[in-house]
Motif scaffolding. Sequence first.
Motif, PDB file in Angstrom:
ATOM      1  N   LEU A  39       0.950  -1.190  -0.083  1.00  0.00           N
ATOM      2  CA  LEU A  39       0.022  -0.106   0.243  1.00  0.00           C
ATOM      3  C   LEU A  39       0.973   1.293   0.025  1.00  0.00           C
ATOM      4  N   ARG A  40       1.911   1.257   0.737  1.00  0.00           N
ATOM      5  CA  ARG A  40       2.800   2.474   0.845  1.00  0.00           C
ATOM      6  C   ARG A  40       3.295   2.754  -0.494  1.00  0.00           C
ATOM      7  N   LYS A  43       0.931   3.853  -2.972  1.00  0.00           N
ATOM      8  CA  LYS A  43       0.443   5.243  -2.995  1.00  0.00           C
ATOM      9  C   LYS A  43       1.428   6.474  -3.601  1.00  0.00           C
ATOM     10  N   ARG A  44       2.547   5.762  -3.888  1.00  0.00           N
ATOM     11  CA  ARG A  44       3.703   6.821  -4.562  1.00  0.00           C
ATOM     12  C   ARG A  44       3.449   6.562  -5.987  1.00  0.00           C
ATOM     13  N   SER A  47      -1.055   7.888 -10.987  1.00  0.00           N
ATOM     14  CA  SER A  47      -2.500   7.246 -11.201  1.00  0.00           C
ATOM     15  C   SER A  47      -3.419   8.366 -11.664  1.00  0.00           C
ATOM     16  N   HIS A  70      -3.477   0.150  -8.413  1.00  0.00           N
ATOM     17  CA  HIS A  70      -3.204   1.541  -7.713  1.00  0.00           C
ATOM     18  C   HIS A  70      -3.505   1.024  -6.193  1.00  0.00           C
ATOM     19  N   ASP A  71      -3.591   2.154  -5.475  1.00  0.00           N
ATOM     20  CA  ASP A  71      -3.506   2.074  -3.951  1.00  0.00           C
ATOM     21  C   ASP A  71      -5.021   1.756  -3.456  1.00  0.00           C
ATOM     22  N   GLN A  75      -5.706  -1.489  -1.298  1.00  0.00           N
ATOM     23  CA  GLN A  75      -6.480  -1.391  -0.088  1.00  0.00           C
ATOM     24  C   GLN A  75      -7.824  -2.217  -0.054  1.00  0.00           C
TER      25      GLN A  75
END
Length: 84
Positions: A39-40, A43-44, A47, A70-71, A75
């Motif tokens: 997840l970390r 997020k970077r 997108s 994507h995050d 998630q």
Amino acid sequence: MKRLYQDDRAAAEYAYVLAIRLRDLGEDDEARRYAREALRLAKRLPSRSLDDVASTRLALGGVPLPERFHDGVVQSRLHDLLAD
């Protein structure tokens, strides 16, 4: 810059796959660690467009990858490991 993005994306995908594999093996503590890392890293990643999030491979290590990576997807798919 594109090379750095590709390395981050590969790292996020590998962490995602490890979280799933470890969860399936009952190794929940390790699975949680890799889920948080996936997840970390996700997020970077860029997108802004469908091209940014479109997966370039169908599976990794026998684990199917989401069509869009994507995050939000990380998630959603790993929510049980990410819940505190």
